[in-house]
Design an enzyme around this catalytic site. Sequence first.
Site, PDB file in Angstrom:
ATOM      1  N   LYS A  11      37.353  48.489  36.781  1.00  0.00           N
ATOM      2  CA  LYS A  11      37.380  48.853  38.861  1.00  0.00           C
ATOM      3  C   LYS A  11      36.677  49.207  38.986  1.00  0.00           C
ATOM      4  CE  LYS A  11      41.665  46.090  37.588  1.00  0.00           C
ATOM      5  NZ  LYS A  11      43.388  46.578  37.995  1.00  0.00           N
ATOM      6  N   TYR A  51      42.882  38.262  42.601  1.00  0.00           N
ATOM      7  CA  TYR A  51      44.646  38.558  43.265  1.00  0.00           C
ATOM      8  C   TYR A  51      45.273  37.555  43.621  1.00  0.00           C
ATOM      9  CZ  TYR A  51      42.866  42.913  40.602  1.00  0.00           C
ATOM     10  OH  TYR A  51      42.342  43.981  40.109  1.00  0.00           O
ATOM     11  N   PHE A  59      51.454  45.724  48.307  1.00  0.00           N
ATOM     12  CA  PHE A  59      50.654  46.191  47.585  1.00  0.00           C
ATOM     13  C   PHE A  59      49.168  45.708  48.182  1.00  0.00           C
ATOM     14  CE2 PHE A  59      52.166  45.053  43.504  1.00  0.00           C
ATOM     15  CZ  PHE A  59      51.539  43.738  43.014  1.00  0.00           C
ATOM     16  N   ARG A  87      43.179  42.884  26.127  1.00  0.00           N
ATOM     17  CA  ARG A  87      45.018  42.921  26.903  1.00  0.00           C
ATOM     18  C   ARG A  87      45.767  44.503  25.723  1.00  0.00           C
ATOM     19  NH1 ARG A  87      46.397  41.718  31.880  1.00  0.00           N
ATOM     20  NH2 ARG A  87      48.599  41.416  31.441  1.00  0.00           N
ATOM     21  N   THR A  93      49.700  48.293  32.740  1.00  0.00           N
ATOM     22  CA  THR A  93      49.536  48.054  33.654  1.00  0.00           C
ATOM     23  C   THR A  93      49.657  49.261  34.765  1.00  0.00           C
ATOM     24  OG1 THR A  93      49.817  45.536  34.603  1.00  0.00           O
ATOM     25  CG2 THR A  93      49.336  46.829  36.636  1.00  0.00           C
ATOM     26  N   ARG A 104      44.011  52.148  29.592  1.00  0.00           N
ATOM     27  CA  ARG A 104      45.067  52.850  31.154  1.00  0.00           C
ATOM     28  C   ARG A 104      45.683  54.061  30.335  1.00  0.00           C
ATOM     29  NH1 ARG A 104      46.458  46.691  33.045  1.00  0.00           N
ATOM     30  NH2 ARG A 104      44.511  46.567  34.853  1.00  0.00           N
ATOM     31  N   ASN A 114      43.754  51.846  38.526  1.00  0.00           N
ATOM     32  CA  ASN A 114      43.851  51.596  36.502  1.00  0.00           C
ATOM     33  C   ASN A 114      42.757  51.155  35.672  1.00  0.00           C
ATOM     34  OD1 ASN A 114      43.636  49.223  37.076  1.00  0.00           O
ATOM     35  ND2 ASN A 114      46.113  48.871  36.679  1.00  0.00           N
ATOM     36  N   HIS A 117      40.532  45.613  34.319  1.00  0.00           N
ATOM     37  CA  HIS A 117      40.689  44.636  34.477  1.00  0.00           C
ATOM     38  C   HIS A 117      40.406  43.735  33.303  1.00  0.00           C
ATOM     39  CE1 HIS A 117      42.525  40.655  35.773  1.00  0.00           C
ATOM     40  NE2 HIS A 117      40.987  40.278  35.346  1.00  0.00           N
ATOM     41  N   GLU A 128      37.651  33.083  35.596  1.00  0.00           N
ATOM     42  CA  GLU A 128      37.427  34.523  36.092  1.00  0.00           C
ATOM     43  C   GLU A 128      36.009  34.337  35.421  1.00  0.00           C
ATOM     44  OE1 GLU A 128      40.661  37.482  34.295  1.00  0.00           O
ATOM     45  OE2 GLU A 128      41.570  36.071  35.708  1.00  0.00           O
TER      46      GLU A 128
HETATM   47  P1  DAT Z   1      47.538  43.484  35.164  1.00  0.00           P
HETATM   48  O1  DAT Z   1      46.304  43.964  35.941  1.00  0.00           O
HETATM   49  O2  DAT Z   1      47.825  44.586  33.847  1.00  0.00           O
HETATM   50  O3  DAT Z   1      47.023  42.018  35.351  1.00  0.00           O
HETATM   51  P2  DAT Z   1      48.802  42.936  37.456  1.00  0.00           P
HETATM   52  O4  DAT Z   1      48.151  41.035  37.499  1.00  0.00           O
HETATM   53  O5  DAT Z   1      50.346  42.535  36.963  1.00  0.00           O
HETATM   54  O6  DAT Z   1      48.562  43.613  36.136  1.00  0.00           O
HETATM   55  O7  DAT Z   1      48.521  43.655  38.950  1.00  0.00           O
HETATM   56  C1  DAT Z   1      46.919  42.974  38.993  1.00  0.00           C
HETATM   57  C2  DAT Z   1      46.775  44.940  39.994  1.00  0.00           C
HETATM   58  O8  DAT Z   1      47.148  44.901  40.991  1.00  0.00           O
HETATM   59  C3  DAT Z   1      47.191  45.709  38.794  1.00  0.00           C
HETATM   60  O9  DAT Z   1      46.259  46.063  37.569  1.00  0.00           O
HETATM   61  C4  DAT Z   1      47.027  46.826  39.671  1.00  0.00           C
HETATM   62  C5  DAT Z   1      47.505  46.536  40.834  1.00  0.00           C
HETATM   63  N1  DAT Z   1      49.047  46.480  41.394  1.00  0.00           N
HETATM   64  C6  DAT Z   1      49.772  45.747  40.057  1.00  0.00           C
HETATM   65  N2  DAT Z   1      51.341  46.265  40.310  1.00  0.00           N
HETATM   66  C7  DAT Z   1      51.350  46.903  41.421  1.00  0.00           C
HETATM   67  C8  DAT Z   1      52.198  47.864  41.936  1.00  0.00           C
HETATM   68  N3  DAT Z   1      53.949  47.471  41.473  1.00  0.00           N
HETATM   69  N4  DAT Z   1      51.725  48.459  43.241  1.00  0.00           N
HETATM   70  C9  DAT Z   1      50.569  48.775  43.079  1.00  0.00           C
HETATM   71  N5  DAT Z   1      49.684  47.947  43.067  1.00  0.00           N
HETATM   72  C10 DAT Z   1      50.095  47.018  42.020  1.00  0.00           C
HETATM   73 MG    MG Z   2      46.965  40.984  35.346  1.00  0.00          MG
END
Ligand code: DAT
Ligand code: MG
Length: 137
Positions: A11, A51, A59, A87, A93, A104, A114, A117, A128
Site C-alpha cells: 500500500k 473495497y 472508515f 495471509r 489487519t 504487519r 497497514n 493487502h 483481484e
Molecule cells: P485485510 O486487509 O486484513 O483483509 P479487511 O479486508 O477487513 O482486512 O479490511 C480492508 C482494509 O480496511 C484493512 O486492511 C484496513 C481497513 N480497515 C479495516 N477495518 C478497519 C477499521 N476498523 N478502521 C479503519 N480501517 C479499517
Molecule cells: Mg480483506
Amino acid sequence: ENGKRTFVMIKPDGVERGLVGEIVSRFERRGFKLAEARMMRISRETAEEHYAQHKGKPFFGELVDYITSGPVFAMILEGEGAVQLARAMIGATNPANAAPGTIRGDYARSVEANVIHGSDSDESAEREIRRFFGPQA
Ligand code: DAT
Ligand code: MG
C-alpha cells in the site's frame, strides 16, 4: 491450478517508506515465485470496487482516500497454498494484534495504514488479479 497464486499489494505507506524490497524479499525467501509485479496508481473507481465489502462502514471514505493517495506495488505471487500462506505472512489487519515476524507485526503503524493487502480466498485472488493486471493475467 486452484490455490497456486494470490494477489498482494504493498500500500502507499509501504511504498513511501521504502519497504518494497524488504517485503518482496520475504516472499521470495519463503519460496514464492514473483510472477508479475508493477508499480501503479489506483483510480477511485477501482479502489471502491476493490473495497466494496466495506462500503457503508465509517472508515470506507478514508480507506479509499488512503489507497489512492500514492503509488502501490501490486504483485502476483505463485506457490503452493499461496492465498493462505501470504495471509499468514502478512498478519492481522490491526497491527496491535499482528504477531512479531509478520509483515504487519513488524512494519505497520496503524489499522488504516497497514502496509500491505493480500487476497482472502482463491476466488478473490482471481478477481483481484484480473482487476489489477487485466483479463490475460
Ligand atoms: P485485510 O486487509 O486484513 O483483509 P479487511 O479486508 O477487513 O482486512 O479490511 C480492508 C482494509 O480496511 C484493512 O486492511 C484496513 C481497513 N480497515 C479495516 N477495518 C478497519 C477499521 N476498523 N478502521 C479503519 N480501517 C479499517
Ligand atoms: Mg480483506
